[in-house]
Design a protein around this motif. Structure first.
Motif, PDB file in Angstrom:
ATOM      1  N   ALA A   1      19.469  47.035  65.023  1.00  0.00           N
ATOM      2  CA  ALA A   1      19.663  46.529  63.777  1.00  0.00           C
ATOM      3  C   ALA A   1      18.187  46.226  63.548  1.00  0.00           C
ATOM      4  CB  ALA A   1      20.552  45.283  63.939  1.00  0.00           C
ATOM      5  N   ILE A   2      17.118  45.744  64.609  1.00  0.00           N
ATOM      6  CA  ILE A   2      16.055  45.576  64.443  1.00  0.00           C
ATOM      7  C   ILE A   2      15.181  46.648  63.874  1.00  0.00           C
ATOM      8  CG2 ILE A   2      13.599  44.999  65.665  1.00  0.00           C
ATOM      9  CD1 ILE A   2      15.661  43.286  67.687  1.00  0.00           C
ATOM     10  N   LEU A   3      15.300  47.882  64.446  1.00  0.00           N
ATOM     11  CA  LEU A   3      14.745  49.010  64.039  1.00  0.00           C
ATOM     12  C   LEU A   3      15.010  49.434  62.526  1.00  0.00           C
ATOM     13  CD1 LEU A   3      12.910  51.441  64.827  1.00  0.00           C
ATOM     14  CD2 LEU A   3      14.999  52.484  65.478  1.00  0.00           C
ATOM     15  N   TYR A   4      16.424  49.212  62.235  1.00  0.00           N
ATOM     16  CA  TYR A   4      16.653  49.487  60.710  1.00  0.00           C
ATOM     17  C   TYR A   4      16.057  48.461  59.908  1.00  0.00           C
ATOM     18  CZ  TYR A   4      19.744  50.781  56.682  1.00  0.00           C
ATOM     19  OH  TYR A   4      19.987  51.091  55.466  1.00  0.00           O
ATOM     20  N   ALA A   5      16.263  47.259  60.241  1.00  0.00           N
ATOM     21  CA  ALA A   5      15.420  46.195  59.338  1.00  0.00           C
ATOM     22  C   ALA A   5      13.798  46.401  59.127  1.00  0.00           C
ATOM     23  CB  ALA A   5      15.638  44.840  60.139  1.00  0.00           C
ATOM     24  N   ALA A   6      13.312  46.826  60.310  1.00  0.00           N
ATOM     25  CA  ALA A   6      11.939  47.075  60.187  1.00  0.00           C
ATOM     26  C   ALA A   6      11.591  48.432  59.138  1.00  0.00           C
ATOM     27  CB  ALA A   6      11.344  47.486  61.600  1.00  0.00           C
ATOM     28  N   GLN A   7      12.388  49.280  59.423  1.00  0.00           N
ATOM     29  CA  GLN A   7      12.411  50.344  58.389  1.00  0.00           C
ATOM     30  C   GLN A   7      12.254  50.222  56.953  1.00  0.00           C
ATOM     31  OE1 GLN A   7      15.137  52.998  60.255  1.00  0.00           O
ATOM     32  NE2 GLN A   7      13.871  54.104  61.403  1.00  0.00           N
ATOM     33  N   GLU A   8      13.330  49.256  56.613  1.00  0.00           N
ATOM     34  CA  GLU A   8      13.447  48.830  55.267  1.00  0.00           C
ATOM     35  C   GLU A   8      12.310  47.953  54.898  1.00  0.00           C
ATOM     36  OE1 GLU A   8      18.239  47.946  54.089  1.00  0.00           O
ATOM     37  OE2 GLU A   8      17.358  46.599  55.627  1.00  0.00           O
TER      38      GLU A   8
ATOM     39  N   MET B   1      24.161  43.688  59.039  1.00  0.00           N
ATOM     40  CA  MET B   1      23.429  44.652  59.992  1.00  0.00           C
ATOM     41  C   MET B   1      24.964  44.805  60.922  1.00  0.00           C
ATOM     42  SD  MET B   1      20.435  45.881  59.634  1.00  0.00           S
ATOM     43  CE  MET B   1      19.820  45.359  58.181  1.00  0.00           C
ATOM     44  N   LYS B   2      26.028  44.648  60.402  1.00  0.00           N
ATOM     45  CA  LYS B   2      27.206  44.782  61.042  1.00  0.00           C
ATOM     46  C   LYS B   2      27.493  46.266  61.775  1.00  0.00           C
ATOM     47  CE  LYS B   2      29.620  41.038  58.660  1.00  0.00           C
ATOM     48  NZ  LYS B   2      30.309  40.189  58.633  1.00  0.00           N
ATOM     49  N   GLY B   3      27.900  46.257  62.785  1.00  0.00           N
ATOM     50  CA  GLY B   3      28.181  47.506  63.561  1.00  0.00           C
ATOM     51  C   GLY B   3      27.230  48.198  64.321  1.00  0.00           C
ATOM     52  N   LYS B   4      25.986  47.629  64.216  1.00  0.00           N
ATOM     53  CA  LYS B   4      24.811  47.768  65.065  1.00  0.00           C
ATOM     54  C   LYS B   4      24.555  47.164  66.101  1.00  0.00           C
ATOM     55  CE  LYS B   4      22.325  49.804  60.841  1.00  0.00           C
ATOM     56  NZ  LYS B   4      22.270  51.255  61.321  1.00  0.00           N
ATOM     57  N   ASN B   5      24.140  47.645  67.373  1.00  0.00           N
ATOM     58  CA  ASN B   5      23.708  46.763  68.320  1.00  0.00           C
ATOM     59  C   ASN B   5      22.092  46.049  67.793  1.00  0.00           C
ATOM     60  OD1 ASN B   5      21.182  48.330  69.189  1.00  0.00           O
ATOM     61  ND2 ASN B   5      22.671  49.714  70.197  1.00  0.00           N
ATOM     62  N   LYS B   6      21.930  45.048  68.529  1.00  0.00           N
ATOM     63  CA  LYS B   6      20.643  44.301  68.163  1.00  0.00           C
ATOM     64  C   LYS B   6      19.201  45.364  68.026  1.00  0.00           C
ATOM     65  CE  LYS B   6      22.652  40.109  69.450  1.00  0.00           C
ATOM     66  NZ  LYS B   6      22.524  38.862  70.389  1.00  0.00           N
ATOM     67  N   LYS B   7      19.227  46.135  69.059  1.00  0.00           N
ATOM     68  CA  LYS B   7      18.015  46.859  68.963  1.00  0.00           C
ATOM     69  C   LYS B   7      18.275  47.912  67.803  1.00  0.00           C
ATOM     70  CE  LYS B   7      15.167  49.843  71.825  1.00  0.00           C
ATOM     71  NZ  LYS B   7      15.033  50.423  72.953  1.00  0.00           N
TER      72      LYS B   7
ATOM     73  N   ARG C   1      16.116  39.675  58.639  1.00  0.00           N
ATOM     74  CA  ARG C   1      16.798  40.944  57.993  1.00  0.00           C
ATOM     75  C   ARG C   1      17.879  41.234  58.922  1.00  0.00           C
ATOM     76  NH1 ARG C   1      20.031  43.158  55.288  1.00  0.00           N
ATOM     77  NH2 ARG C   1      19.712  45.210  54.424  1.00  0.00           N
ATOM     78  N   ALA C   2      17.407  41.283  60.401  1.00  0.00           N
ATOM     79  CA  ALA C   2      18.260  42.044  61.199  1.00  0.00           C
ATOM     80  C   ALA C   2      19.332  41.075  61.729  1.00  0.00           C
ATOM     81  CB  ALA C   2      17.460  42.581  62.682  1.00  0.00           C
ATOM     82  N   GLY C   3      19.152  39.847  61.436  1.00  0.00           N
ATOM     83  CA  GLY C   3      20.022  38.815  62.034  1.00  0.00           C
ATOM     84  C   GLY C   3      19.802  38.427  63.469  1.00  0.00           C
ATOM     85  N   VAL C   4      18.674  38.491  63.947  1.00  0.00           N
ATOM     86  CA  VAL C   4      18.555  38.317  65.658  1.00  0.00           C
ATOM     87  C   VAL C   4      17.831  37.273  65.606  1.00  0.00           C
ATOM     88  CG1 VAL C   4      18.974  40.756  65.962  1.00  0.00           C
ATOM     89  CG2 VAL C   4      16.630  40.216  65.725  1.00  0.00           C
ATOM     90  N   ALA C   5      17.232  36.762  66.758  1.00  0.00           N
ATOM     91  CA  ALA C   5      16.287  35.733  67.011  1.00  0.00           C
ATOM     92  C   ALA C   5      14.991  36.377  66.940  1.00  0.00           C
ATOM     93  CB  ALA C   5      16.756  35.311  68.445  1.00  0.00           C
ATOM     94  N   PHE C   6      13.975  35.710  66.432  1.00  0.00           N
ATOM     95  CA  PHE C   6      12.820  36.053  66.570  1.00  0.00           C
ATOM     96  C   PHE C   6      12.383  36.836  67.839  1.00  0.00           C
ATOM     97  CE2 PHE C   6       8.033  35.536  66.764  1.00  0.00           C
ATOM     98  CZ  PHE C   6       7.534  35.842  65.469  1.00  0.00           C
ATOM     99  N   GLY C   7      12.340  36.100  68.697  1.00  0.00           N
ATOM    100  CA  GLY C   7      11.943  36.612  70.252  1.00  0.00           C
ATOM    101  C   GLY C   7      12.639  38.120  70.583  1.00  0.00           C
ATOM    102  N   LEU C   8      13.624  38.554  69.965  1.00  0.00           N
ATOM    103  CA  LEU C   8      14.408  39.751  70.149  1.00  0.00           C
ATOM    104  C   LEU C   8      13.426  40.797  69.892  1.00  0.00           C
ATOM    105  CD1 LEU C   8      18.040  39.457  70.216  1.00  0.00           C
ATOM    106  CD2 LEU C   8      16.667  39.890  72.136  1.00  0.00           C
ATOM    107  N   VAL C   9      12.726  40.903  68.765  1.00  0.00           N
ATOM    108  CA  VAL C   9      11.920  41.728  68.222  1.00  0.00           C
ATOM    109  C   VAL C   9      10.938  42.308  69.155  1.00  0.00           C
ATOM    110  CG1 VAL C   9      10.346  42.561  66.331  1.00  0.00           C
ATOM    111  CG2 VAL C   9      12.100  40.920  65.728  1.00  0.00           C
ATOM    112  N   SER C  10      10.187  41.192  69.609  1.00  0.00           N
ATOM    113  CA  SER C  10       8.912  41.763  70.730  1.00  0.00           C
ATOM    114  C   SER C  10       9.640  41.911  72.102  1.00  0.00           C
ATOM    115  CB  SER C  10       8.006  40.525  70.986  1.00  0.00           C
ATOM    116  OG  SER C  10       8.771  39.296  71.273  1.00  0.00           O
ATOM    117  N   HIS C  11      10.667  41.394  72.173  1.00  0.00           N
ATOM    118  CA  HIS C  11      11.424  41.888  73.655  1.00  0.00           C
ATOM    119  C   HIS C  11      11.661  43.585  73.613  1.00  0.00           C
ATOM    120  CE1 HIS C  11      14.325  42.065  77.070  1.00  0.00           C
ATOM    121  NE2 HIS C  11      15.177  42.711  75.989  1.00  0.00           N
ATOM    122  N   TYR C  12      12.206  43.979  72.564  1.00  0.00           N
ATOM    123  CA  TYR C  12      12.635  45.091  72.383  1.00  0.00           C
ATOM    124  C   TYR C  12      11.415  46.192  72.104  1.00  0.00           C
ATOM    125  CZ  TYR C  12      17.715  44.310  72.598  1.00  0.00           C
ATOM    126  OH  TYR C  12      19.027  43.833  73.285  1.00  0.00           O
TER     127      TYR C  12
END
Length: 194
Positions: free
Chosen positions: A9-16, A1-7, A34-45
């Protein structure tokens, strides 16, 4: 998910992931990995899994509606608007084949067996249908479309699109000209007989 901010990246990964595995087959952990982020960031955003599911679909349908509105405005007649809408919609599904299937999963036309409030996504789909409606109304007015029921014609045009996309993405049938044939069929069916 290079080039995307974390939010993003999460949205794109969720769509996929939702598009590939559906709501029940997707976990928040799968999305975070898939987004390459910490688990807690998903619920944070995005709060809950349910909210992320609907948000993933809403983001696609908003982008699609904006694109289709711009494309159909270029049409010289209502019938050409319908043809442009269909070709553009079907082309969009192929250009976004990794993320578009989330709409097959969360749309108001989905058969998902979960209790979700789909009001937000239903409103977005109505905006999409309004783009078709505008072309149908224009076509009846400019004589390129027969004097048909606007509501029925709008629904039938979109139903043909939904069925075609579901066949392309969810069935084992390999019909290489399905998109083109469906568009031609719909255009022939509503064209003025003059």
């Amino acid at each position: 998910m290079k080039g995307k901010n974390k939010k993003d990246a999460i949205l794109y990964a969720a769509q996929e992931i939702f598009g590939r595995y559906g709501y029940a087959g997707t976990t928040v952990k799968m999305i975070s990995e898939r987004a390459g982020v910490a688990f807690g960031l998903v619920s944070h955003y995005f709060g809950s899994k349910e909210e992320l599911f609907i948000t993933a679909g809403v983001a696609i349908v908003e982008d699609l509606t904006e694109y289709l509105s711009a494309e159909t405005r270029k049409a010289e007649s209502g019938l050409e608007g319908i043809q442009t809408f269909m070709r553009s919609y079907l082309s969009y599904t192929l250009q976004h084949r990794n993320t578009f299937p989330v709409l097959l999963r969360c749309s108001p036309f989905s058969d998902v067996q979960i209790e979700l409030d789909r009001t937000r996504i239903a409103v977005k789909f109505q905006q999409l249908l309004n783009v078709i409606r505008e072309s149908v109304e224009r076509g009846i007015e400019d004589g390129s479309i027969r004097g048909l029921s606007v509501d029925d014609t709008t629904t039938i045009v979109y139903s043909n699109i939904v069925g075609t996309v579901r066949t392309r993405f969810l069935s084992p049938y390999d019909l290489p000209n399905l998109y083109e044939e469906t568009t031609d069929f719909v255009v022939r069916s509503i064209r003025s007989r003059d």
